[in-house]
Design an enzyme around this catalytic site. Structure first.
Site, PDB file in Angstrom:
ATOM      1  N   LYS A  43       0.818  -1.203   0.000  1.00 23.72           N
ATOM      2  CA  LYS A  43       0.000   0.000   0.000  1.00 23.72           C
ATOM      3  C   LYS A  43       0.861   1.267   0.000  1.00 23.72           C
ATOM      4  O   LYS A  43       0.400   2.338  -0.365  1.00 23.72           O
ATOM      5  CB  LYS A  43      -0.868   0.039   1.286  1.00 23.72           C
ATOM      6  CG  LYS A  43      -1.819  -1.116   1.424  1.00 23.72           C
ATOM      7  CD  LYS A  43      -2.508  -1.022   2.792  1.00 23.72           C
ATOM      8  CE  LYS A  43      -3.253  -2.314   3.087  1.00 23.72           C
ATOM      9  NZ  LYS A  43      -3.690  -2.377   4.483  1.00 23.72           N
ATOM     10  N   GLU A  99       7.753   2.713  -6.047  1.00 20.96           N
ATOM     11  CA  GLU A  99       7.867   2.134  -4.703  1.00 20.96           C
ATOM     12  C   GLU A  99       8.087   3.261  -3.688  1.00 20.96           C
ATOM     13  O   GLU A  99       8.633   4.311  -4.027  1.00 20.96           O
ATOM     14  CB  GLU A  99       9.041   1.135  -4.718  1.00 20.96           C
ATOM     15  CG  GLU A  99       9.422   0.512  -3.399  1.00 20.96           C
ATOM     16  CD  GLU A  99       8.355  -0.390  -2.779  1.00 20.96           C
ATOM     17  OE1 GLU A  99       7.214   0.074  -2.623  1.00 20.96           O
ATOM     18  OE2 GLU A  99       8.684  -1.522  -2.412  1.00 20.96           O
ATOM     19  N   ASP A 103      14.441  -1.248   1.210  1.00 18.88           N
ATOM     20  CA  ASP A 103      15.207  -1.569   2.416  1.00 18.88           C
ATOM     21  C   ASP A 103      16.250  -2.616   2.027  1.00 18.88           C
ATOM     22  O   ASP A 103      17.326  -2.277   1.541  1.00 18.88           O
ATOM     23  CB  ASP A 103      14.221  -2.070   3.485  1.00 18.88           C
ATOM     24  CG  ASP A 103      14.871  -2.343   4.818  1.00 18.88           C
ATOM     25  OD1 ASP A 103      16.078  -2.126   4.948  1.00 18.88           O
ATOM     26  OD2 ASP A 103      14.178  -2.796   5.747  1.00 18.88           O
ATOM     27  N   LYS A 131      17.154   2.985   1.423  1.00 16.69           N
ATOM     28  CA  LYS A 131      17.974   2.870   2.640  1.00 16.69           C
ATOM     29  C   LYS A 131      19.361   2.368   2.281  1.00 16.69           C
ATOM     30  O   LYS A 131      19.500   1.296   1.696  1.00 16.69           O
ATOM     31  CB  LYS A 131      17.345   1.871   3.611  1.00 16.69           C
ATOM     32  CG  LYS A 131      16.230   2.427   4.424  1.00 16.69           C
ATOM     33  CD  LYS A 131      15.831   1.434   5.496  1.00 16.69           C
ATOM     34  CE  LYS A 131      14.508   1.837   6.103  1.00 16.69           C
ATOM     35  NZ  LYS A 131      14.008   0.875   7.071  1.00 16.69           N
ATOM     36  N   PHE A 153      13.989   3.348  10.727  1.00 12.74           N
ATOM     37  CA  PHE A 153      12.612   3.063  10.324  1.00 12.74           C
ATOM     38  C   PHE A 153      11.842   4.376  10.224  1.00 12.74           C
ATOM     39  O   PHE A 153      11.850   5.183  11.149  1.00 12.74           O
ATOM     40  CB  PHE A 153      11.932   2.103  11.308  1.00 12.74           C
ATOM     41  CG  PHE A 153      10.724   1.458  10.707  1.00 12.74           C
ATOM     42  CD1 PHE A 153      10.850   0.314   9.925  1.00 12.74           C
ATOM     43  CD2 PHE A 153       9.461   2.015  10.878  1.00 12.74           C
ATOM     44  CE1 PHE A 153       9.736  -0.272   9.319  1.00 12.74           C
ATOM     45  CE2 PHE A 153       8.345   1.438  10.283  1.00 12.74           C
ATOM     46  CZ  PHE A 153       8.480   0.293   9.510  1.00 12.74           C
TER      47      PHE A 153
END
Ligand code: IMP
Length: 176
Positions: A43, A99, A103, A131, A153
């Site tokens: 999502k 996107e 990560d 990241k 995060f």
């Protein structure tokens, strides 16, 4: 279970908006009027995709795929769950995967292999965040990158922690 709270802002609404407009200009120039099929990864990418699409001057179509490697924790489970496939036949189309964040790269490397097999004319990746310094990160051909970030995060602008914070208009760190 650890308690988390909102930390410092990493990217303000204004900073995101400036960068998204730059990406839109770059993508419009590269595709030079050719129709793009924007494939949003659900999502998390829905906010970025909606803003990016409105900065494109090329014709666009939309499709969505749902593929996730996360449960409600802040670390990848390493397992990809494929929940919704595309509605469109992508063969011969210019596909741009949109996107929110990369990560480990596991989700996108899986998706790239899966979508490449369907023979699109071109297949590229646009990720708002990437990241860096993540252990065991998979090397991916990321054509368009909004911001590089360290391994923390983050939430907001579509990104969640346990389905919360997606509606924040900025991107912030989540801290314990
Ligand atoms: P990867 O497969 O390890 O690259 O993980 C990519 C997916 O994990 C993204 O599409 C997000 O849904 C989720 N994710 C990774 N890092 C974060 C984060 O910092 N905040 C929120 N979601 C994240």
């Amino acid at each position: 279970m650890a308690k988390y709270e909102l930390g410092e802002t990493l990217f303000t609404t204004e900073e995101i908006s400036v960068r998204v407009r730059e990406l839109g200009r770059e993508i419009s120039r590269d595709y030079d009027g050719q129709e793009i099929l924007l494939v949003g990864i659900l999502k998390g990418a829905f906010v970025f995709l909606a803003d990016l699409a409105r900065c494109l001057t090329t014709p666009v179509r939309f499709d969505f795929i749902s593929c996730s490697s996360y449960g409600s924790s802040t670390k990848t489970s390493g397992v990809i769950r494929f929940q919704k496939d595309l509605d469109t036949d992508i063969s011969g189309r210019h596909v741009l995967i949109v996107e929110d964040i990369i990560d480990t790269g596991l989700t996108l490397s899986y998706l790239l292999r899966n979508l490449e097999a369907r023979k699109p004319a071109t297949l590229e990746i646009c990720s708002l965040l990437n990241k860096k310094h993540v252990d065991g990160k998979i090397d991916l051909p990321i054509k368009y990158e909004g911001f590089a970030i360290v391994d923390v995060f983050v939430v907001g602008y579509g990104l969640d922690y346990d389905e919360r914070y997606r509606n924040l208009p900025y991107i912030a760190r989540l801290k314990k």
